[in-house]
Design a protein around this motif. Structure first.
Motif, PDB file in Angstrom:
ATOM      1  N   VAL A 147      20.419  10.028  58.540  1.00  0.00           N
ATOM      2  CA  VAL A 147      19.635  10.609  59.131  1.00  0.00           C
ATOM      3  C   VAL A 147      17.455  10.363  58.707  1.00  0.00           C
ATOM      4  O   VAL A 147      16.668  10.626  59.514  1.00  0.00           O
ATOM      5  N   ASN A 148      17.581  11.598  57.450  1.00  0.00           N
ATOM      6  CA  ASN A 148      15.985  11.757  56.547  1.00  0.00           C
ATOM      7  C   ASN A 148      16.544  11.534  55.150  1.00  0.00           C
ATOM      8  O   ASN A 148      18.255  11.624  55.181  1.00  0.00           O
ATOM      9  N   LEU A 149      15.205  12.435  54.970  1.00  0.00           N
ATOM     10  CA  LEU A 149      15.574  12.865  53.321  1.00  0.00           C
ATOM     11  C   LEU A 149      17.173  13.208  52.876  1.00  0.00           C
ATOM     12  O   LEU A 149      17.262  13.071  51.541  1.00  0.00           O
ATOM     13  N   THR A 150      17.563  14.035  53.002  1.00  0.00           N
ATOM     14  CA  THR A 150      18.326  15.524  52.897  1.00  0.00           C
ATOM     15  C   THR A 150      19.023  15.280  53.543  1.00  0.00           C
ATOM     16  O   THR A 150      20.322  16.013  53.361  1.00  0.00           O
ATOM     17  N   HIS A 151      20.104  14.810  54.883  1.00  0.00           N
ATOM     18  CA  HIS A 151      20.673  15.170  55.808  1.00  0.00           C
ATOM     19  C   HIS A 151      21.577  14.041  55.828  1.00  0.00           C
ATOM     20  O   HIS A 151      20.390  12.639  56.670  1.00  0.00           O
ATOM     21  N   ASP A 152      22.916  13.679  56.002  1.00  0.00           N
ATOM     22  CA  ASP A 152      23.565  12.745  56.794  1.00  0.00           C
ATOM     23  C   ASP A 152      24.035  12.830  58.063  1.00  0.00           C
ATOM     24  O   ASP A 152      24.112  14.469  57.877  1.00  0.00           O
ATOM     25  N   GLY A 153      24.218  12.387  59.205  1.00  0.00           N
ATOM     26  CA  GLY A 153      24.437  11.913  60.642  1.00  0.00           C
ATOM     27  C   GLY A 153      25.333  11.510  61.191  1.00  0.00           C
ATOM     28  O   GLY A 153      24.985  10.140  60.692  1.00  0.00           O
ATOM     29  N   PRO A 154      25.597  10.931  62.290  1.00  0.00           N
ATOM     30  CA  PRO A 154      26.074  10.316  63.444  1.00  0.00           C
ATOM     31  C   PRO A 154      24.800   9.630  63.701  1.00  0.00           C
ATOM     32  O   PRO A 154      23.985   9.631  64.406  1.00  0.00           O
ATOM     33  N   ALA A 155      25.338   8.381  64.071  1.00  0.00           N
ATOM     34  CA  ALA A 155      24.007   6.872  64.449  1.00  0.00           C
ATOM     35  C   ALA A 155      24.673   6.245  64.781  1.00  0.00           C
ATOM     36  O   ALA A 155      26.003   4.998  63.688  1.00  0.00           O
ATOM     37  N   TYR A 156      24.415   5.447  65.085  1.00  0.00           N
ATOM     38  CA  TYR A 156      24.957   3.347  66.133  1.00  0.00           C
ATOM     39  C   TYR A 156      23.670   2.920  65.050  1.00  0.00           C
ATOM     40  O   TYR A 156      22.412   2.965  65.219  1.00  0.00           O
ATOM     41  N   MET A 157      24.007   1.352  64.921  1.00  0.00           N
ATOM     42  CA  MET A 157      23.010   0.631  64.516  1.00  0.00           C
ATOM     43  C   MET A 157      22.916  -0.419  65.366  1.00  0.00           C
ATOM     44  O   MET A 157      23.611  -0.762  66.324  1.00  0.00           O
ATOM     45  N   MET A 158      21.742  -0.765  65.369  1.00  0.00           N
ATOM     46  CA  MET A 158      21.885  -2.147  66.773  1.00  0.00           C
ATOM     47  C   MET A 158      21.495  -3.327  66.164  1.00  0.00           C
ATOM     48  O   MET A 158      20.617  -2.993  64.802  1.00  0.00           O
ATOM     49  N   SER A 159      21.957  -4.258  66.475  1.00  0.00           N
ATOM     50  CA  SER A 159      22.800  -5.504  65.532  1.00  0.00           C
ATOM     51  C   SER A 159      21.347  -6.618  65.868  1.00  0.00           C
ATOM     52  O   SER A 159      21.667  -6.843  64.580  1.00  0.00           O
ATOM     53  N   VAL A 160      20.406  -6.408  66.048  1.00  0.00           N
ATOM     54  CA  VAL A 160      19.233  -7.102  65.926  1.00  0.00           C
ATOM     55  C   VAL A 160      18.627  -6.460  64.452  1.00  0.00           C
ATOM     56  O   VAL A 160      18.596  -7.679  63.814  1.00  0.00           O
ATOM     57  N   PHE A 161      19.079  -5.458  64.289  1.00  0.00           N
ATOM     58  CA  PHE A 161      18.498  -5.168  62.834  1.00  0.00           C
ATOM     59  C   PHE A 161      18.667  -5.189  61.654  1.00  0.00           C
ATOM     60  O   PHE A 161      18.649  -5.784  60.355  1.00  0.00           O
ATOM     61  N   HIS A 162      21.093  -5.148  61.762  1.00  0.00           N
ATOM     62  CA  HIS A 162      21.812  -5.458  61.194  1.00  0.00           C
ATOM     63  C   HIS A 162      21.376  -7.268  60.640  1.00  0.00           C
ATOM     64  O   HIS A 162      21.870  -7.067  59.811  1.00  0.00           O
ATOM     65  N   GLN A 163      21.268  -8.236  61.927  1.00  0.00           N
ATOM     66  CA  GLN A 163      20.560  -9.749  61.991  1.00  0.00           C
ATOM     67  C   GLN A 163      19.263  -9.713  60.629  1.00  0.00           C
ATOM     68  O   GLN A 163      19.903 -10.665  59.682  1.00  0.00           O
ATOM     69  N   LEU A 164      19.079  -9.016  60.967  1.00  0.00           N
ATOM     70  CA  LEU A 164      17.424  -9.370  60.022  1.00  0.00           C
ATOM     71  C   LEU A 164      17.869  -8.929  59.111  1.00  0.00           C
ATOM     72  O   LEU A 164      16.935  -9.700  57.145  1.00  0.00           O
ATOM     73  N   HIS A 165      18.526  -7.937  58.056  1.00  0.00           N
ATOM     74  CA  HIS A 165      19.062  -7.328  57.293  1.00  0.00           C
ATOM     75  C   HIS A 165      19.682  -8.473  56.611  1.00  0.00           C
ATOM     76  O   HIS A 165      19.683  -8.866  55.900  1.00  0.00           O
ATOM     77  N   CYS A 166      20.866  -8.981  57.082  1.00  0.00           N
ATOM     78  CA  CYS A 166      21.974 -10.070  56.797  1.00  0.00           C
ATOM     79  C   CYS A 166      20.769 -11.015  56.517  1.00  0.00           C
ATOM     80  O   CYS A 166      21.060 -12.065  55.364  1.00  0.00           O
ATOM     81  N   LEU A 167      19.714 -12.041  57.350  1.00  0.00           N
ATOM     82  CA  LEU A 167      18.730 -12.090  57.365  1.00  0.00           C
ATOM     83  C   LEU A 167      17.968 -12.805  56.052  1.00  0.00           C
ATOM     84  O   LEU A 167      18.136 -13.656  55.167  1.00  0.00           O
ATOM     85  N   VAL A 168      17.329 -11.306  55.799  1.00  0.00           N
ATOM     86  CA  VAL A 168      16.943 -11.239  54.267  1.00  0.00           C
ATOM     87  C   VAL A 168      17.463 -11.615  53.321  1.00  0.00           C
ATOM     88  O   VAL A 168      17.102 -11.580  51.951  1.00  0.00           O
ATOM     89  N   SER A 169      18.701 -11.030  52.969  1.00  0.00           N
ATOM     90  CA  SER A 169      20.161 -11.281  52.435  1.00  0.00           C
ATOM     91  C   SER A 169      20.094 -12.522  51.647  1.00  0.00           C
ATOM     92  O   SER A 169      19.999 -13.098  50.649  1.00  0.00           O
ATOM     93  N   LEU A 170      19.892 -13.232  52.923  1.00  0.00           N
ATOM     94  CA  LEU A 170      20.651 -14.884  52.600  1.00  0.00           C
ATOM     95  C   LEU A 170      18.977 -14.856  51.974  1.00  0.00           C
ATOM     96  O   LEU A 170      19.597 -16.156  51.485  1.00  0.00           O
TER      97      LEU A 170
END
Length: 172
Positions: A137-160
Protein backbone atom coordinates in the motif's frame (compact mmCIF):
# COMPACT_ATOMS: atom_id res chain seq x y z
CA UNK A 1 -63.82 -52.09 -59.87
CA UNK A 2 -61.82 -50.43 -57.09
CA UNK A 3 -58.09 -50.28 -57.56
CA UNK A 4 -55.60 -51.07 -54.84
CA UNK A 5 -54.56 -47.40 -54.61
CA UNK A 6 -58.14 -46.26 -54.09
CA UNK A 7 -58.64 -48.89 -51.39
CA UNK A 8 -55.47 -47.81 -49.52
CA UNK A 9 -56.52 -44.17 -49.77
CA UNK A 10 -59.96 -45.02 -48.39
CA UNK A 11 -58.36 -46.82 -45.42
CA UNK A 12 -56.20 -43.77 -44.70
CA UNK A 13 -59.23 -41.63 -43.88
CA UNK A 14 -61.65 -42.06 -41.01
CA UNK A 15 -65.29 -42.71 -41.70
CA UNK A 16 -66.47 -41.03 -38.49
CA UNK A 17 -66.13 -37.21 -38.30
CA UNK A 18 -63.91 -35.93 -35.51
CA UNK A 19 -66.82 -34.22 -33.79
CA UNK A 20 -68.53 -37.60 -33.28
CA UNK A 21 -65.44 -39.55 -32.17
CA UNK A 22 -64.80 -40.12 -28.51
CA UNK A 23 -61.35 -39.14 -27.33
CA UNK A 24 -59.55 -42.16 -25.96
CA UNK A 25 -57.55 -40.10 -23.44
CA UNK A 26 -60.52 -38.31 -21.88
CA UNK A 27 -62.40 -39.97 -19.05
CA UNK A 28 -65.65 -41.57 -20.25
CA UNK A 29 -67.94 -40.74 -17.36
CA UNK A 30 -68.78 -37.34 -15.89
CA UNK A 31 -67.34 -37.92 -12.40
CA UNK A 32 -63.64 -38.58 -13.34
CA UNK A 33 -63.79 -35.86 -15.97
CA UNK A 34 -64.99 -33.27 -13.44
CA UNK A 35 -62.34 -34.44 -10.98
CA UNK A 36 -59.64 -34.05 -13.65
CA UNK A 37 -60.84 -30.51 -14.46
CA UNK A 38 -60.84 -29.50 -10.77
CA UNK A 39 -57.43 -31.03 -10.25
CA UNK A 40 -56.05 -29.14 -13.26
CA UNK A 41 -57.61 -25.89 -12.00
CA UNK A 42 -56.10 -26.44 -8.54
CA UNK A 43 -52.64 -27.09 -10.01
CA UNK A 44 -52.81 -24.00 -12.22
CA UNK A 45 -53.87 -21.85 -9.25
CA UNK A 46 -51.03 -23.32 -7.18
CA UNK A 47 -48.53 -22.48 -9.96
CA UNK A 48 -49.87 -18.94 -10.18
CA UNK A 49 -49.54 -18.55 -6.40
CA UNK A 50 -45.94 -19.80 -6.48
CA UNK A 51 -45.08 -17.41 -9.32
CA UNK A 52 -46.66 -14.48 -7.46
CA UNK A 53 -44.81 -15.43 -4.26
CA UNK A 54 -41.46 -15.63 -6.06
CA UNK A 55 -42.01 -12.28 -7.80
CA UNK A 56 -42.87 -10.57 -4.52
CA UNK A 57 -39.82 -12.15 -2.87
CA UNK A 58 -37.59 -11.03 -5.75
CA UNK A 59 -38.87 -7.46 -5.57
CA UNK A 60 -38.52 -7.37 -1.79
CA UNK A 61 -34.97 -8.74 -1.90
CA UNK A 62 -33.90 -6.28 -4.60
CA UNK A 63 -35.31 -3.33 -2.65
CA UNK A 64 -33.53 -4.44 0.52
CA UNK A 65 -30.28 -4.96 -1.36
CA UNK A 66 -30.34 -1.36 -2.56
CA UNK A 67 -30.55 -0.25 1.08
CA UNK A 68 -27.45 -2.29 1.96
CA UNK A 69 -24.47 0.02 2.38
CA UNK A 70 -21.90 -0.13 -0.39
CA UNK A 71 -18.41 1.33 -0.64
CA UNK A 72 -19.12 2.15 -4.28
CA UNK A 73 -20.91 5.46 -4.80
CA UNK A 74 -23.86 5.56 -7.17
CA UNK A 75 -22.80 6.55 -10.66
CA UNK A 76 -25.08 8.38 -13.08
CA UNK A 77 -26.15 6.43 -16.12
CA UNK A 78 -24.92 8.36 -19.07
CA UNK A 79 -23.91 7.34 -22.57
CA UNK A 80 -20.40 8.29 -23.57
CA UNK A 81 -18.98 8.35 -27.06
CA UNK A 82 -15.27 7.70 -27.18
CA UNK A 83 -13.25 9.53 -29.77
CA UNK A 84 -10.04 8.28 -31.30
CA UNK A 85 -6.94 9.65 -29.58
CA UNK A 86 -3.67 8.90 -31.35
CA UNK A 87 -1.72 9.29 -28.09
CA UNK A 88 -3.15 5.95 -26.93
CA UNK A 89 -3.63 4.11 -30.21
CA UNK A 90 -2.12 4.80 -33.59
CA UNK A 91 -1.13 2.94 -36.71
CA UNK A 92 2.60 3.29 -36.05
CA UNK A 93 2.60 2.06 -32.46
CA UNK A 94 3.91 -1.35 -33.51
CA UNK A 95 6.38 0.01 -36.09
CA UNK A 96 9.32 -0.07 -33.69
CA UNK A 97 10.15 -0.87 -30.10
CA UNK A 98 10.48 2.84 -29.30
CA UNK A 99 7.05 3.64 -30.80
CA UNK A 100 5.44 0.89 -28.73
CA UNK A 101 7.15 2.05 -25.53
CA UNK A 102 6.22 5.68 -26.26
CA UNK A 103 2.54 4.78 -26.80
CA UNK A 104 2.43 2.62 -23.68
CA UNK A 105 4.10 5.43 -21.71
CA UNK A 106 1.13 7.63 -22.65
CA UNK A 107 -1.16 5.02 -21.08
CA UNK A 108 0.43 5.59 -17.65
CA UNK A 109 -1.72 8.68 -17.11
CA UNK A 110 -4.83 6.51 -17.52
CA UNK A 111 -3.88 4.43 -14.53
CA UNK A 112 -4.38 5.31 -10.89
CA UNK A 113 -1.66 6.35 -8.49
CA UNK A 114 -2.22 3.22 -6.41
CA UNK A 115 -2.20 0.97 -9.51
CA UNK A 116 -5.96 0.45 -9.22
CA UNK A 117 -6.00 -0.82 -5.65
CA UNK A 118 -8.31 0.84 -3.16
CA UNK A 119 -8.34 0.49 0.60
CA UNK A 120 -11.63 0.41 2.45
CA UNK A 121 -10.98 1.29 6.08
CA UNK A 122 -14.31 0.05 7.47
CA UNK A 123 -14.71 -3.01 5.23
CA UNK A 124 -16.35 -5.05 8.02
CA UNK A 125 -19.44 -2.82 7.79
CA UNK A 126 -20.12 -4.04 4.25
CA UNK A 127 -21.64 -7.50 4.08
CA UNK A 128 -21.00 -8.20 0.39
CA UNK A 129 -17.23 -7.69 0.31
CA UNK A 130 -14.91 -10.65 -0.11
CA UNK A 131 -11.54 -10.93 1.58
CA UNK A 132 -9.17 -8.26 0.26
CA UNK A 133 -5.80 -8.85 -1.38
CA UNK A 134 -2.63 -8.14 0.55
CA UNK A 135 -0.65 -5.69 -1.57
CA UNK A 136 2.02 -3.04 -1.05
CA UNK A 137 0.00 0.00 0.00
CA UNK A 138 3.08 2.19 0.24
CA UNK A 139 6.86 1.80 0.01
CA UNK A 140 7.23 0.14 3.41
CA UNK A 141 3.96 -1.62 4.23
CA UNK A 142 1.66 -4.27 2.82
CA UNK A 143 -2.02 -4.10 3.58
CA UNK A 144 -5.51 -5.18 2.58
CA UNK A 145 -6.87 -3.67 -0.62
CA UNK A 146 -9.31 -4.34 -3.44
CA UNK A 147 -8.54 -4.00 -7.13
CA UNK A 148 -10.85 -2.07 -9.41
CA UNK A 149 -11.44 -4.11 -12.54
CA UNK A 150 -10.98 -1.24 -15.00
CA UNK A 151 -7.35 -0.84 -13.91
CA UNK A 152 -6.77 -4.58 -13.99
CA UNK A 153 -8.09 -4.62 -17.55
CA UNK A 154 -5.80 -1.75 -18.49
CA UNK A 155 -2.81 -3.63 -17.04
CA UNK A 156 -3.77 -6.74 -19.05
CA UNK A 157 -4.14 -4.64 -22.20
CA UNK A 158 -0.67 -3.13 -21.68
CA UNK A 159 0.73 -6.66 -21.26
CA UNK A 160 -0.92 -7.80 -24.49
CA UNK A 161 0.39 -4.81 -26.44
CA UNK A 162 3.88 -5.35 -25.05
CA UNK A 163 3.93 -9.05 -25.94
CA UNK A 164 2.11 -8.85 -29.27
CA UNK A 165 4.13 -5.85 -30.35
CA UNK A 166 6.95 -8.32 -30.97
CA UNK A 167 9.81 -5.99 -30.05
CA UNK A 168 10.95 -7.79 -26.93
CA UNK A 169 9.52 -5.19 -24.57
CA UNK A 170 8.99 -6.85 -21.19
CA UNK A 171 6.84 -5.32 -18.49
CA UNK A 172 8.11 -5.04 -14.96
Amino acid sequence: MVSLEQEEEKEAFLDVPLSHRQDETAPRSGWPRALALYLRLALELAMAAVIAFLLVKLLRDSSQKSLTPSPVPPFPRKTYTFKEDTRYLNEDMFASREATIHTLHNWVELSARARGYVQIPNRASYNDLVEPYTVPVNLTHDGPAYMMSVFHQLHCLVSLVAVLGGHGYVLT
